[in-house]
Motif scaffolding. Structure first.
Motif, PDB file in Angstrom:
ATOM      1  N   GLU A 114       0.816  -1.215   0.000  1.00  0.00           N
ATOM      2  CA  GLU A 114       0.000   0.000   0.000  1.00  0.00           C
ATOM      3  C   GLU A 114       0.848   1.263   0.000  1.00  0.00           C
ATOM      4  O   GLU A 114       0.361   2.333  -0.371  1.00  0.00           O
ATOM      5  CB  GLU A 114      -0.921   0.009   1.220  1.00  0.00           C
ATOM      6  CG  GLU A 114      -2.127  -0.915   1.085  1.00  0.00           C
ATOM      7  CD  GLU A 114      -3.013  -0.876   2.313  1.00  0.00           C
ATOM      8  OE1 GLU A 114      -2.540  -0.385   3.369  1.00  0.00           O
ATOM      9  OE2 GLU A 114      -4.170  -1.320   2.237  1.00  0.00           O
ATOM     10  N   ARG A 115       2.104   1.142   0.425  1.00  0.00           N
ATOM     11  CA  ARG A 115       2.982   2.298   0.506  1.00  0.00           C
ATOM     12  C   ARG A 115       3.840   2.501  -0.738  1.00  0.00           C
ATOM     13  O   ARG A 115       4.778   3.308  -0.728  1.00  0.00           O
ATOM     14  CB  ARG A 115       3.869   2.183   1.748  1.00  0.00           C
ATOM     15  CG  ARG A 115       3.104   2.516   3.012  1.00  0.00           C
ATOM     16  CD  ARG A 115       3.796   2.040   4.264  1.00  0.00           C
ATOM     17  NE  ARG A 115       3.105   2.496   5.459  1.00  0.00           N
ATOM     18  CZ  ARG A 115       1.939   2.023   5.901  1.00  0.00           C
ATOM     19  NH1 ARG A 115       1.316   1.076   5.214  1.00  0.00           N
ATOM     20  NH2 ARG A 115       1.372   2.497   6.995  1.00  0.00           N
ATOM     21  N   THR A 116       3.518   1.792  -1.794  1.00  0.00           N
ATOM     22  CA  THR A 116       4.192   2.037  -3.064  1.00  0.00           C
ATOM     23  C   THR A 116       3.920   3.472  -3.502  1.00  0.00           C
ATOM     24  O   THR A 116       2.760   3.899  -3.528  1.00  0.00           O
ATOM     25  CB  THR A 116       3.696   1.064  -4.146  1.00  0.00           C
ATOM     26  OG1 THR A 116       3.869  -0.278  -3.692  1.00  0.00           O
ATOM     27  CG2 THR A 116       4.464   1.272  -5.449  1.00  0.00           C
ATOM     28  N   PRO A 117       4.928   4.270  -3.823  1.00  0.00           N
ATOM     29  CA  PRO A 117       4.711   5.677  -4.189  1.00  0.00           C
ATOM     30  C   PRO A 117       3.697   5.828  -5.326  1.00  0.00           C
ATOM     31  O   PRO A 117       3.833   5.187  -6.376  1.00  0.00           O
ATOM     32  CB  PRO A 117       6.101   6.148  -4.618  1.00  0.00           C
ATOM     33  CG  PRO A 117       7.041   5.243  -3.889  1.00  0.00           C
ATOM     34  CD  PRO A 117       6.353   3.912  -3.801  1.00  0.00           C
ATOM     35  N   THR A 118       2.697   6.642  -5.101  1.00  0.00           N
ATOM     36  CA  THR A 118       1.651   6.851  -6.109  1.00  0.00           C
ATOM     37  C   THR A 118       2.210   7.378  -7.428  1.00  0.00           C
ATOM     38  O   THR A 118       1.761   6.938  -8.505  1.00  0.00           O
ATOM     39  CB  THR A 118       0.587   7.809  -5.554  1.00  0.00           C
ATOM     40  OG1 THR A 118       0.048   7.266  -4.341  1.00  0.00           O
ATOM     41  CG2 THR A 118      -0.542   7.998  -6.569  1.00  0.00           C
ATOM     42  N   PRO A 119       3.180   8.313  -7.421  1.00  0.00           N
ATOM     43  CA  PRO A 119       3.723   8.775  -8.712  1.00  0.00           C
ATOM     44  C   PRO A 119       4.308   7.652  -9.555  1.00  0.00           C
ATOM     45  O   PRO A 119       4.231   7.700 -10.791  1.00  0.00           O
ATOM     46  CB  PRO A 119       4.800   9.784  -8.283  1.00  0.00           C
ATOM     47  CG  PRO A 119       4.346  10.292  -6.956  1.00  0.00           C
ATOM     48  CD  PRO A 119       3.721   9.100  -6.296  1.00  0.00           C
ATOM     49  N   HIS A 120       4.900   6.636  -8.907  1.00  0.00           N
ATOM     50  CA  HIS A 120       5.450   5.512  -9.664  1.00  0.00           C
ATOM     51  C   HIS A 120       4.336   4.751 -10.380  1.00  0.00           C
ATOM     52  O   HIS A 120       4.472   4.384 -11.562  1.00  0.00           O
ATOM     53  CB  HIS A 120       6.208   4.569  -8.729  1.00  0.00           C
ATOM     54  CG  HIS A 120       7.433   5.178  -8.138  1.00  0.00           C
ATOM     55  ND1 HIS A 120       8.293   4.470  -7.322  1.00  0.00           N
ATOM     56  CD2 HIS A 120       7.965   6.417  -8.247  1.00  0.00           C
ATOM     57  CE1 HIS A 120       9.289   5.251  -6.955  1.00  0.00           C
ATOM     58  NE2 HIS A 120       9.110   6.440  -7.488  1.00  0.00           N
ATOM     59  N   ILE A 121       3.244   4.511  -9.664  1.00  0.00           N
ATOM     60  CA  ILE A 121       2.119   3.783 -10.258  1.00  0.00           C
ATOM     61  C   ILE A 121       1.483   4.599 -11.372  1.00  0.00           C
ATOM     62  O   ILE A 121       1.213   4.092 -12.470  1.00  0.00           O
ATOM     63  CB  ILE A 121       1.088   3.432  -9.171  1.00  0.00           C
ATOM     64  CG1 ILE A 121       1.709   2.498  -8.128  1.00  0.00           C
ATOM     65  CG2 ILE A 121      -0.146   2.793  -9.792  1.00  0.00           C
ATOM     66  CD1 ILE A 121       0.788   2.166  -6.977  1.00  0.00           C
ATOM     67  N   GLU A 122       1.242   5.874 -11.093  1.00  0.00           N
ATOM     68  CA  GLU A 122       0.603   6.726 -12.098  1.00  0.00           C
ATOM     69  C   GLU A 122       1.497   6.908 -13.317  1.00  0.00           C
ATOM     70  O   GLU A 122       1.010   6.968 -14.459  1.00  0.00           O
ATOM     71  CB  GLU A 122       0.273   8.079 -11.474  1.00  0.00           C
ATOM     72  CG  GLU A 122      -0.813   7.997 -10.405  1.00  0.00           C
ATOM     73  CD  GLU A 122      -1.083   9.337  -9.767  1.00  0.00           C
ATOM     74  OE1 GLU A 122      -0.261  10.267  -9.982  1.00  0.00           O
ATOM     75  OE2 GLU A 122      -2.104   9.476  -9.057  1.00  0.00           O
ATOM     76  N   GLY A 123       2.818   6.982 -13.095  1.00  0.00           N
ATOM     77  CA  GLY A 123       3.729   7.108 -14.224  1.00  0.00           C
ATOM     78  C   GLY A 123       3.703   5.877 -15.117  1.00  0.00           C
ATOM     79  O   GLY A 123       3.714   5.983 -16.347  1.00  0.00           O
TER      80      GLY A 123
END
Length: 305
Positions: A184-193
């Motif tokens: 759950e703590r995976t950085p959101t910008p990484h996922i969105e990118g």
């Protein structure tokens, strides 16, 4: 440095030293208590599978206990790790929030179930249900040593095979809960990118979520392994009646783990020499736990780099 910072540093340092010293003293106590029994032992303590603790004829070794402990714990880990990974990824990446939260609560509640309940369920409910599967595996893959006939009667249900599956159910919520928190703590910008570049949901998981959370997942698995190695009551219930000959490297062997052996025979510890044999077994379990934790730290450190 401010006085408050000095006090806080002193307290935290003292707490760390106290914990380390306490662990060292526990190990030293176990060693001192075990030495008289080890001196009276008439067989090799590390390689023998005999366990006789009569004061006048001490013949005890931990090889059988060690093998049953490691076998059952590894089987539990092999079963629980992929299932826990799948559940954690489903709850964090696929399931809608209205479903993920209650489902996560149910998984976490499994960790609150007392060990004795798991033991009774494993012996009275699960073992009879899984018996046809056990017989099929034994008959079909008997040419593989780990699936060959064990050292107990074929109709005996309290085997390492049953115990390992029950242990997998017990450590499943631990691995799942910690893995879920890490993913759950995976950085959101990484996922969105990754999504912006056209990656599918699985590609996002493979390229961002898993690399970010693999160290935490391995740490959670090692914590589950530690729980499996030290489990007592559930395995004492399941394996109590399945005491066979020497270990034959089969999952359908009977026997006892370190913890279940100590718990099952505790009432018979009526003298220091006999008690020393069980304390020596506890010392080996103590060291085994340290080795597992050290290995987990090393793996996490390498993955983190």
């Amino acid at each position: 440095m401010r006085p408050g910072d000095r006090i806080f540093q002193f307290l935290t340092t003292g707490a760390g030293v106290f914990v380390v010293s306490l662990i060292g003293l526990i190990g030293l106590f176990l060693l001192v208590q075990a030495i008289p029994a080890l001196q009276a032992d008439n067989v090799n303590f590390l390689t023998s599978q005999v366990w006789q603790t009569e004061p006048n004829n001490m013949r005890f070794g931990i090889m059988g206990l060690l093998l049953v402990t490691v076998y059952s714990a590894l089987l539990a880990l092999i079963i629980a790790m992929p299932i826990s990974l799948g559940i954690a990824l489903f709850l964090t990446q696929y399931a809608p929030k209205r479903l993920a939260k209650p489902f996560a609560y149910v998984i976490d509640l499994l960790a609150a179930v007392p060990s004795i309940i798991y033991g009774l369920w494993g012996l009275m409910v699960f073992a009879p249900t899984i018996e046809p599967v056990s017989q099929w595996v034994n008959e079909t893959f008997s040419w593989i040593p780990i699936f060959a006939a064990g050292n107990v009667s074929p109709d005996m249900r309290g085997t390492i095979f049953t115990a390992g599956i029950v242990l997998a159910v017990m450590i499943l919520p631990i691995i799942t809960s910690l893995s879920r928190e890490v993913f759950e703590r995976t950085p959101t910008p990484h996922i969105e990118g990754a999504l912006a570049l056209g990656a599918t949901r699985w590609e996002v998981i493979r390229t961002t979520v898993l690399p970010f959370g693999k160290a935490g997942y391995i740490g959670a698995s090692m914590l589950g392994l530690g729980r499996a190695l030290g489990e007592t009551i559930a395995l004492a219930i399941i394996l109590t009646g399945a005491v066979g000959r020497e270990f034959t490297w089969s999952l359908f062997d009977g026997g006892a783990t370190f913890a279940s052996k100590i718990a099952a025979d505790y009432a018979e510890l009526n003298n220091e020499i006999s008690a020393g044999a069980y304390i020596a077994a506890g010392l080996v379990l103590f060291l085994l736990t340290f080795i597992v934790n050290f290995a987990a730290r090393s793996i996490i450190a390498k993955k983190g780099d």
